[in-house]
Scaffold this motif. Structure first.
Motif, PDB file in Angstrom:
ATOM      1  N   GLY A 117       0.798  -1.228   0.000  1.00  0.00           N
ATOM      2  CA  GLY A 117       0.000   0.000   0.000  1.00  0.00           C
ATOM      3  C   GLY A 117       0.827   1.273   0.000  1.00  0.00           C
ATOM      4  N   ARG A 118       2.133   1.124  -0.272  1.00  0.00           N
ATOM      5  CA  ARG A 118       3.031   2.286  -0.279  1.00  0.00           C
ATOM      6  C   ARG A 118       2.528   3.336  -1.265  1.00  0.00           C
ATOM      7  N   LYS A 119       2.464   4.587  -0.814  1.00  0.00           N
ATOM      8  CA  LYS A 119       2.022   5.677  -1.679  1.00  0.00           C
ATOM      9  C   LYS A 119       3.070   5.949  -2.745  1.00  0.00           C
ATOM     10  N   ARG A 120       2.593   6.171  -3.965  1.00  0.00           N
ATOM     11  CA  ARG A 120       3.507   6.392  -5.088  1.00  0.00           C
ATOM     12  C   ARG A 120       3.138   7.668  -5.844  1.00  0.00           C
ATOM     13  N   ILE A 121       2.772   8.691  -5.142  1.00  0.00           N
ATOM     14  CA  ILE A 121       2.413   9.944  -5.780  1.00  0.00           C
ATOM     15  C   ILE A 121       3.571  10.923  -5.613  1.00  0.00           C
ATOM     16  N   SER A 122       4.486  10.860  -6.546  1.00  0.00           N
ATOM     17  CA  SER A 122       5.612  11.799  -6.591  1.00  0.00           C
ATOM     18  C   SER A 122       6.000  11.936  -8.056  1.00  0.00           C
ATOM     19  N   GLU A 123       6.698  12.985  -8.382  1.00  0.00           N
ATOM     20  CA  GLU A 123       7.121  13.180  -9.770  1.00  0.00           C
ATOM     21  C   GLU A 123       7.959  11.989 -10.239  1.00  0.00           C
ATOM     22  N   ARG A 124       8.842  11.501  -9.399  1.00  0.00           N
ATOM     23  CA  ARG A 124       9.696  10.368  -9.763  1.00  0.00           C
ATOM     24  C   ARG A 124       8.871   9.124 -10.096  1.00  0.00           C
ATOM     25  N   GLU A 125       7.897   8.798  -9.232  1.00  0.00           N
ATOM     26  CA  GLU A 125       7.071   7.612  -9.451  1.00  0.00           C
ATOM     27  C   GLU A 125       6.182   7.761 -10.687  1.00  0.00           C
ATOM     28  N   ILE A 126       5.640   8.935 -10.895  1.00  0.00           N
ATOM     29  CA  ILE A 126       4.798   9.167 -12.072  1.00  0.00           C
ATOM     30  C   ILE A 126       5.610   9.026 -13.346  1.00  0.00           C
ATOM     31  N   ARG A 127       6.797   9.636 -13.376  1.00  0.00           N
ATOM     32  CA  ARG A 127       7.662   9.504 -14.562  1.00  0.00           C
ATOM     33  C   ARG A 127       8.030   8.042 -14.814  1.00  0.00           C
ATOM     34  N   LYS A 128       8.322   7.304 -13.741  1.00  0.00           N
ATOM     35  CA  LYS A 128       8.684   5.901 -13.868  1.00  0.00           C
ATOM     36  C   LYS A 128       7.527   5.097 -14.494  1.00  0.00           C
ATOM     37  N   ASP A 129       6.313   5.356 -14.029  1.00  0.00           N
ATOM     38  CA  ASP A 129       5.148   4.653 -14.584  1.00  0.00           C
ATOM     39  C   ASP A 129       4.999   4.927 -16.089  1.00  0.00           C
ATOM     40  N   PHE A 130       5.095   6.181 -16.465  1.00  0.00           N
ATOM     41  CA  PHE A 130       4.899   6.508 -17.874  1.00  0.00           C
ATOM     42  C   PHE A 130       6.054   6.033 -18.752  1.00  0.00           C
ATOM     43  N   GLU A 131       7.259   6.020 -18.225  1.00  0.00           N
ATOM     44  CA  GLU A 131       8.389   5.505 -19.000  1.00  0.00           C
ATOM     45  C   GLU A 131       8.264   4.001 -19.232  1.00  0.00           C
ATOM     46  N   LYS A 132       7.734   3.272 -18.254  1.00  0.00           N
ATOM     47  CA  LYS A 132       7.582   1.825 -18.383  1.00  0.00           C
ATOM     48  C   LYS A 132       6.295   1.441 -19.084  1.00  0.00           C
ATOM     49  N   SER A 133       5.380   2.375 -19.221  1.00  0.00           N
ATOM     50  CA  SER A 133       4.081   2.106 -19.822  1.00  0.00           C
ATOM     51  C   SER A 133       4.214   1.858 -21.324  1.00  0.00           C
TER      52      SER A 133
END
Length: 133
Positions: A117-133
């Motif tokens: 349940g770790r929160k992942r709302i940060s610029e780093r996490e968002i960029r990581k999601d979109f780069e891997k998407s």
């Protein structure tokens, strides 16, 4: 950013069988798809978005027949997310096989909770999601 007066919604109570039937018979309420505008998107967007978090998508299975029926019924907006396991692969295969990228709208999400349940709302996490998407 504001949406046009027409509101967008997602119907989850249609079964795959109903979608197939609607695309073939064109006699259901889905046969007359309604479209609206989303600022920044240069095409009409179906008011029904098709979500790809279903079991066969999560497993990365071939969903081309289902996606063909949904698209034939008038849906051109597809919802996905990197966290949906292999759903992006299933959707990507259909887009590649059909060569229809210019006729659809892809909506992806990011920032889903991480392990425990770790929160992942940060610029780093968002960029990581979109780069891997």
């Amino acid at each position: 950013m504001e949406f046009s007066e027409e509101r967008f919604f997602c119907r989850t109570d249609f079964s795959a069988e109903q979608i197939f039937r609607a695309s073939k018979e064109r006699d259901s309420e889905m046969a007359e798809m309604m479209y609206g505008d989303i600022p920044g998107i240069n095409k009409k967007v179906s008011r029904i978005f098709f979500g790809t978090a279903g079991d066969t998508f999560l497993k990365g299975l071939d969903n081309n027949a289902l996606l063909d029926a949904v698209f034939d019924a008038g849906v051109n907006a597809f919802d996905t997310a990197r966290q949906y396991m292999d759903s992006e692969k299933s959707l990507g295969k259909w887009i590649s096989d059909r060569g229809n990228r210019d006729r659809i709208v892809l909506l992806s999400k990011c920032g889903h909770p991480g392990p425990g349940g770790r929160k992942r709302i940060s610029e780093r996490e968002i960029r990581k999601d979109f780069e891997k998407s």
